[in-house]
Design an enzyme around this catalytic site. Structure first.
Site, short mmCIF file in Angstrom:
data_model
loop_
_atom_site.label_atom_id
_atom_site.label_comp_id
_atom_site.label_asym_id
_atom_site.label_seq_id
_atom_site.Cartn_x
_atom_site.Cartn_y
_atom_site.Cartn_z
N LYS A 577 0.80 -1.23 0.00
CA LYS A 577 0.00 0.00 0.00
C LYS A 577 0.83 1.27 0.00
O LYS A 577 0.27 2.38 -0.12
CB LYS A 577 -0.92 0.00 1.23
CG LYS A 577 -2.00 -1.05 1.21
CD LYS A 577 -2.83 -1.05 2.46
CE LYS A 577 -2.12 -1.78 3.61
NZ LYS A 577 -2.03 -3.23 3.39
N ASP A 676 -2.35 1.61 8.84
CA ASP A 676 -2.76 0.77 7.71
C ASP A 676 -4.15 1.17 7.20
O ASP A 676 -4.38 1.26 5.99
CB ASP A 676 -2.75 -0.70 8.14
CG ASP A 676 -2.96 -1.64 6.97
OD1 ASP A 676 -2.15 -1.60 6.03
OD2 ASP A 676 -3.94 -2.40 7.00
N LYS A 680 -5.59 2.88 3.59
CA LYS A 680 -6.68 2.30 2.79
C LYS A 680 -7.76 3.32 2.47
O LYS A 680 -8.22 3.41 1.32
CB LYS A 680 -7.28 1.11 3.53
CG LYS A 680 -6.33 -0.08 3.62
CD LYS A 680 -6.92 -1.22 4.44
CE LYS A 680 -5.96 -2.40 4.53
NZ LYS A 680 -6.51 -3.51 5.35
N GLY A 795 -5.67 -12.26 5.32
CA GLY A 795 -5.21 -13.63 5.17
C GLY A 795 -4.43 -13.81 3.89
O GLY A 795 -4.73 -13.19 2.85
#
Length: 813
Positions: A577, A676, A680, A795
């Site tokens: 990212k 994080d 986003k 995941g």
């Protein structure tokens, strides 16, 4: 009667000559067998002549090597009882050859006549040895010197075949001969004055064609080391395949543009008589080969082959003084012609302002000098610009008789090259529309040929070449998914995915043919030392079509290389990212590079792992909708943590579990600090068309200051233990109001924020389980009831599947 010609590679070794015997033994018809010199001998004879004329004694070493090679060939092929005569004859011929070379040595020069005489020994020796071998094998064979049959005459200073005398000689001799096999040397002839001459480039093919036309043979067979004419050069395009049937014109176009199986002028004698030609492989005689006939109209077939000429330079004559002035073109081409410079491509602007020609790069310096001299008057007065050449170029051509009746082939060709960042310098298309040619950088030839072959011949199967950085949890799952789905993708989506390079933090591995994904980890472990700069250099040097760089890391250093990849038309797919949440200027620059160089930059997994969040957002924007508000739970790791944290657990243990199960970043503080999630929501805001920086986002942290200020993971986890009471108080507060803790990101009215919230029953976020993510898009079309995207948001497996989905998107572009 059939005419069979075997080239240098077919007679290079004794075992190859045995193959020829086995091939011709199966024929019932009489055969004229035309052979070249043993492979490489002609070049060595030319070198020996050059050295001798330069009075360099090392020519003797070449002569000795040649003699030993021919004598050993005799000893391997012919039984001892029959060797004496043949050895004696060959030694005698080498004595004459030695005398000729000594002559060149003593006078310190070599004339064209002497050179022809020296070079002719290659074919004379090979054909004599082969004829004697066939006789020793009890075949009804004889040797006939082509110099007694093919007569040349001088025309404009060059030796050309006198077909009247030649055809009369051939017709009389071959009709009178009763032998089943007549072995003739190719390449050589005799002048009307009785002097040995040669037929030039492709001379052995020419010899065979002359004989075939003279006797009205029903077919001319040319045996070489490939199974016919191919759809492209098989040494550069592994998927190339032999063309079963092709027309004379198509064959000559392909040969002109680099298909070395035929030299176009050599087949003129059979072309004028409509005699068919077949190209066969000496080393695979049962393969079909290529049949060349007068016409071949195969429905549905447009492009029959792709070829190229390398080592090309461009000369451009241009200037205002050319417009409307008759004779400029004539002078330009006349100057080149008088210097014996062949022009292989011509294009002229309709304005008459410029003429551009392609020539061999070997002639470019001479060409520049003579053209600038010829137009010196106009150059001095500024009416024509001084000629400056462009070098290191190649011509790529599409060839096919039926191309003229199909629209859009040029567009398809140029679009395919453009998608792969192959810059087209010049375009040329003949009036017959039998070929479409363009000039490109020579370094791009392999990529161009493969891309075009894939487009026109490979049943729309598109090959994607991946270069993977990061093969940890996500990377390993990604490679496993590619291995498992490869067959499905090829059969159903027409995608052939290969991993060409991969790297972890220690080692890297490259394989041009594709890395075997069954044991990649073993090979990577013993690969070369990892180096991000060298990795990029190798990707660029390979210059593969449809190249994709895949970043599975969380490294800022790796993200800084994206511009280099995109600027070389290498697509980028990333779950990292950092790039898209960096300074808006950098984010915007990367997007611009992707558009400019037609290299997709996809980062679906930046938000929501495998969920189609960014893709959906793009479609909303592209369709004209406008984003009003975004509400989301975007951290699978934080959702996992707060779904498993209660008064029966400790916050430390739940975070540790999340880290061990791969839900958090290697540094869990990135997730828990909100950084994080900030990245986003920033990416979603930017993809919605807003210009925001990370500093514009309000972060309402739930971690104590002590935890936020830790220097490493050990300190961080220790701080969680020490502040357990703080975390329990957060849980207790939510429980009292019958709410659940969710870490929420929001973008509304140009402002963004992230923070922990108590979500009441009935809210869309309340029942969000496990590590799931959820996004609510409120738009002009969905103002009250938002569009909802919900599912697993963390995941390794789902992130890998998101990367995989981006790869497939690129494949379908």
């Amino acid at each position: 009667m059939k005419v069979l010609k075997f080239g240098g590679s077919s007679v290079a070794k004794p075992e190859n000559i045995i193959k020829i015997k086995n091939i011709i033994s199966k024929y019932n018809d009489p055969i004229i067998l035309v052979v070249s010199a043993l492979g490489g001998v002609t070049d060595l004879l030319l070198e020996a002549g050059s050295l001798a004329s330069a009075q360099d004694q090392s020519y003797k070493k070449i002569l000795s090597t040649l003699e030993e090679r021919h004598l050993s060939t005799i000893k391997e092929l012919i039984p001892v009882i029959g060797q004496s005569k043949v050895l004696s004859k060959v030694k005698s011929e080498f004595n004459i050859l030695e005398t000729l070379l000594e002559g060149a040595f003593f006078i310190g020069e070599i004339t064209p006549k002497l050179s022809d005489k020296i070079v002719s020994y290659g074919e004379l020796l090979s054909s004599y040895i082969i004829s004697e071998y066939l006789i020793s094998e009890k075949l009804d064979a004889e040797f006939k010197d082509s110099r007694e049959l093919i007569i040349t005459q001088k025309l404009n200073g060059k030796n050309v075949v006198n077909f009247t005398k030649t055809n009369a000689n051939c017709s009389a001799y071959f009709k009178a001969s009763k032998k089943k096999v007549i072995v003739c040397p190719g390449f050589i002839a005799t002048s009307e004055e009785g002097v040995s001459t040669t037929l030039g480039r492709g001379g052995s093919d020419y010899t065979a064609a002359i004989y075939a036309a003279a006797i009205d043979a029903n077919i001319l067979e040319i045996w070489t080391d490939v199974s016919g004419m191919y759809t492209a050069n098989p040494k550069m395009v592994k998927q190339a395949k032999a063309i079963p049937h092709i027309s004379y014109e198509e064959a000559m176009e392909l040969s002109h543009f680099g298909a070395k199986v035929l030299y176009p002028p050599t087949i003129q004698p059979v072309l004028s008589k409509g005699i068919s030609i077949v190209i066969k492989n000496t080393f695979s005689p049962d393969e079909e080969g290529t049949l060349i006939t007068k016409s071949k109209n195969e429905k549905g077939k447009t492009v029959r082959g792709i070829s190229h000429i390398g080592n090309i330079a461009l000369l451009s004559l241009e200037g205002p003084g050319m417009v409307g002035i008759p004779g400029i073109s004539k002078r330009f081409f006349e100057v080149l012609s008088q210097a014996d410079i062949s022009v292989v491509l011509i294009t002229q602007a309709s304005s008459e302002h410029s003429i551009c020609v392609g020539i061999s790069a070997n002639d470019v310096d001479k060409a520049v000098s003579i053209v600038n001299e010829a137009f010196e008057y106009e150059i001095e007065r500024g009416r024509i610009k001084q000629v400056i050449p462009e070098k290191d170029l190649a011509i790529v051509a599409l060839v096919g008789d039926n191309m003229k009746s199909h629209q859009g082939l040029s567009g398809k060709m140029f679009s395919t090259l453009g998608k792969n960042n192959v810059n087209i310098r010049v375009i040329a298309q003949g009036a017959s529309e039998r070929n479409i040619s363009c000039v490109i950088n020579e370094n791009d030839v392999k990529k161009a040929l493969n891309a075009l072959h894939e487009e026109f011949f490979e049943e729309n199967i598109k090959q994607l070449n991946l270069f993977v950085m990061g093969v940890g949890n996500v990377g390993a799952k990604f490679l496993e998914q590619i291995k498992e789905q490869r067959k499905f993708l090829k059969e159903n989506l027409k995608l052939n995915i290969r991993v060409i390079g991969m790297s972890n933090s220690r080692t890297m591995l490259f394989d041009e043919k594709g890395i075997d994904l069954n044991d990649w980890s073993t090979k990577l472990a013993v690969g070369q030392k990892a180096d991000k700069v060298k990795f990029l250099e190798l990707v660029n040097s390979l210059n593969f079509r449809n190249s994709i760089f895949v970043d599975n890391t969380a490294s800022e250093e790796v993200s800084n290389t994206y511009s280099e990849y995109l600027g070389n038309s290498i697509s980028v797919v990333t779950c990292n990212k950092i790039a898209c949440s960096s300074a808006f200027e950098n984010y915007s620059h990367l997007k611009s590079l992707a558009r400019t160089y037609n290299a997709p930059f996809l980062f679906e997994t930046n938000v929501g792992a495998g969920l189609p969040i960014i893709d959906t957002l793009k479609h909303l924007i592209a369709s004209g909708d406008k984003i009003l508000k975004i509400q989301a739970v975007l951290s699978g790791s934080l959702n996992f943590v707060f779904n498993n944290f209660n008064d029966q657990t400790t916050f430390h243990d739940v975070v540790k579990q999340a880290q061990e199960e791969g839900y958090t970043e290697p540094d869990p503080k990135i997730d828990l600090s909100g950084v994080d999630v900030m990245r986003k929501i920033l990416i979603l805001a930017r993809e919605s068309g807003n210009q925001l920086e990370i500093s514009d986002i309000t972060n309402n942290p739930f971690l104590p200051e002590e935890s936020l200020n830790t220097a490493n993971n050990d300190e961080f986890f220790a701080s969680l233990v020490q502040n357990e009471a703080h975390f329990q108080s957060l849980y207790t507060s939510a429980k009292k109001s019958d709410s659940k803790l969710k870490y929420v990101a929001q973008f509304d009215d140009g402002k963004a924020s992230v923070g922990l919230q108590e979500i009441p029953k009935g809210h869309d976020f309340y029942n969000l389980e496990g590590s799931d993510n959820i996004v609510l898009f409120y738009t002009e079309r969905y103002p009250n009831q938002p569009m909802i995207i919900k599912g697993a948001g963390a995941g390794a497996a789902v992130t890998a599947s998101g990367i995989f989905a981006d790869i497939i998107r690129i494949g379908n572009f």
